[in-house]
Design an enzyme around this catalytic site. Sequence first.
Site, PDB file in Angstrom:
ATOM      1  N   THR A  29       0.813  -0.842  -0.252  1.00 61.83           N
ATOM      2  CA  THR A  29       0.043   0.812   0.045  1.00 61.83           C
ATOM      3  C   THR A  29       0.502   1.369  -0.080  1.00 61.83           C
ATOM      4  O   THR A  29       0.470   2.596  -1.386  1.00 61.83           O
ATOM      5  CB  THR A  29      -1.107  -0.331   1.176  1.00 61.83           C
ATOM      6  OG1 THR A  29      -0.623   0.481   2.269  1.00 61.83           O
ATOM      7  CG2 THR A  29      -1.743  -1.049   0.873  1.00 61.83           C
ATOM      8  N   GLN A 104       1.366 -12.904  -0.462  1.00 59.27           N
ATOM      9  CA  GLN A 104       0.367 -13.470  -1.410  1.00 59.27           C
ATOM     10  C   GLN A 104      -0.125 -12.020  -2.172  1.00 59.27           C
ATOM     11  O   GLN A 104      -1.106 -12.171  -3.269  1.00 59.27           O
ATOM     12  CB  GLN A 104      -0.511 -12.632   0.060  1.00 59.27           C
ATOM     13  CG  GLN A 104      -0.960 -13.892   0.902  1.00 59.27           C
ATOM     14  CD  GLN A 104      -1.766 -14.114   2.114  1.00 59.27           C
ATOM     15  OE1 GLN A 104      -1.448 -12.790   2.720  1.00 59.27           O
ATOM     16  NE2 GLN A 104      -2.823 -14.341   2.827  1.00 59.27           N
ATOM     17  N   HIS A 124      -0.958 -16.945  -5.168  1.00 57.59           N
ATOM     18  CA  HIS A 124      -1.745 -16.075  -5.712  1.00 57.59           C
ATOM     19  C   HIS A 124      -1.476 -15.642  -7.005  1.00 57.59           C
ATOM     20  O   HIS A 124      -1.717 -15.367  -7.893  1.00 57.59           O
ATOM     21  CB  HIS A 124      -2.399 -15.148  -5.084  1.00 57.59           C
ATOM     22  CG  HIS A 124      -2.625 -15.487  -3.219  1.00 57.59           C
ATOM     23  ND1 HIS A 124      -3.917 -14.350  -2.494  1.00 57.59           N
ATOM     24  CD2 HIS A 124      -3.302 -16.614  -3.023  1.00 57.59           C
ATOM     25  CE1 HIS A 124      -3.680 -15.296  -1.519  1.00 57.59           C
ATOM     26  NE2 HIS A 124      -3.910 -16.411  -1.927  1.00 57.59           N
ATOM     27  N   CYS A 135      -5.192 -24.179 -22.614  1.00 58.20           N
ATOM     28  CA  CYS A 135      -3.776 -25.083 -22.687  1.00 58.20           C
ATOM     29  C   CYS A 135      -2.555 -24.753 -21.515  1.00 58.20           C
ATOM     30  O   CYS A 135      -1.623 -25.605 -21.572  1.00 58.20           O
ATOM     31  CB  CYS A 135      -3.256 -24.822 -23.988  1.00 58.20           C
ATOM     32  SG  CYS A 135      -2.370 -23.068 -24.211  1.00 58.20           S
ATOM     33  N   CYS A 160      -4.566 -22.244 -28.998  1.00 54.07           N
ATOM     34  CA  CYS A 160      -5.564 -22.803 -29.099  1.00 54.07           C
ATOM     35  C   CYS A 160      -7.128 -22.243 -29.030  1.00 54.07           C
ATOM     36  O   CYS A 160      -8.409 -23.208 -28.606  1.00 54.07           O
ATOM     37  CB  CYS A 160      -5.835 -23.943 -27.901  1.00 54.07           C
ATOM     38  SG  CYS A 160      -5.963 -22.776 -25.972  1.00 54.07           S
TER      39      CYS A 160
HETATM   40 ZN   LIG Z   1      -4.455 -21.798 -25.292  1.00 50.45          ZN
END
Ligand SMILES: [Zn+2]
Length: 257
Positions: A29, A104, A124, A135, A160
């Site tokens: 922050t 995090q 995270h 994919c 993909c």
């Molecule tokens: Zn892909």
Amino acid sequence: MKSEPVHTARSWVDAARRVVVLTGAGISTDSGIPDFRGPQGLWTKNPLAEKMSNIHYYLADPEVRKLSWQNRMASPAWSAQPNAGHLAIVELEKRNKLHALITQNIDELHQQAGNSPDKVIEVHGSMRRFMCWGCGMRGPMQRVLERVRAGEEDPACRDCGGILKSDTISFGQQLVPDVIDRAMTVAAEADVFVAIGSTLQVYPVAGAVEIARDAGAKVIIVNAQPTAFDDVADAVLPGSISAILPAILGSGARSTM
Ligand SMILES: [Zn+2]
């Protein structure tokens, strides 16, 4: 709630060989990145932002994705600089005391500050990478943001055709078991565990505090607000993170607060 003086916490760090640090939104922050849940938080100000963070809405609704891409482009994290709190953890690494840095946060400010990427455990994920839901391909987020800037509102995977998102853990999405396992393993190896800028309410990450504590580590909590673990910590240091961290983690004689 116990409130040990800063110099006591510092003496534990000075004596430690394996310090494990856990950071949450509170450390960033001071770099201008708003906390999600705090009074100035993103979700407090914009409830739609919470919808964009939910994987089910994100996958189901192109409009949510279009807004998400605009939000990613506008994120304050792109221009944010590490602050004195981040730099104090770099100094801890230079003193050869940093065993691991569990975060995090998705902003990569620890790596930007100078911590070795192999010390940083991103539970995270990172907003600076994209991933394909179809994919699994990953790459630098800026590559996709270039396409958004060029006019694609909801760019699809070029391999993909799948849905792209940031390589972060959205709500409703599973954490990565190997990453969590590594966080718990290093927590058990700590002789000092410092939890910074996190209210420690989100499991399994909050459990790292218990694991460290049970394995005999001193637990230091640095957070502006009370946390779920203040009662079991050895030291609780409320106040400005970017002021406190240099005093307890740095090498210089700066513990003059
Ligand atoms: Zn892909």
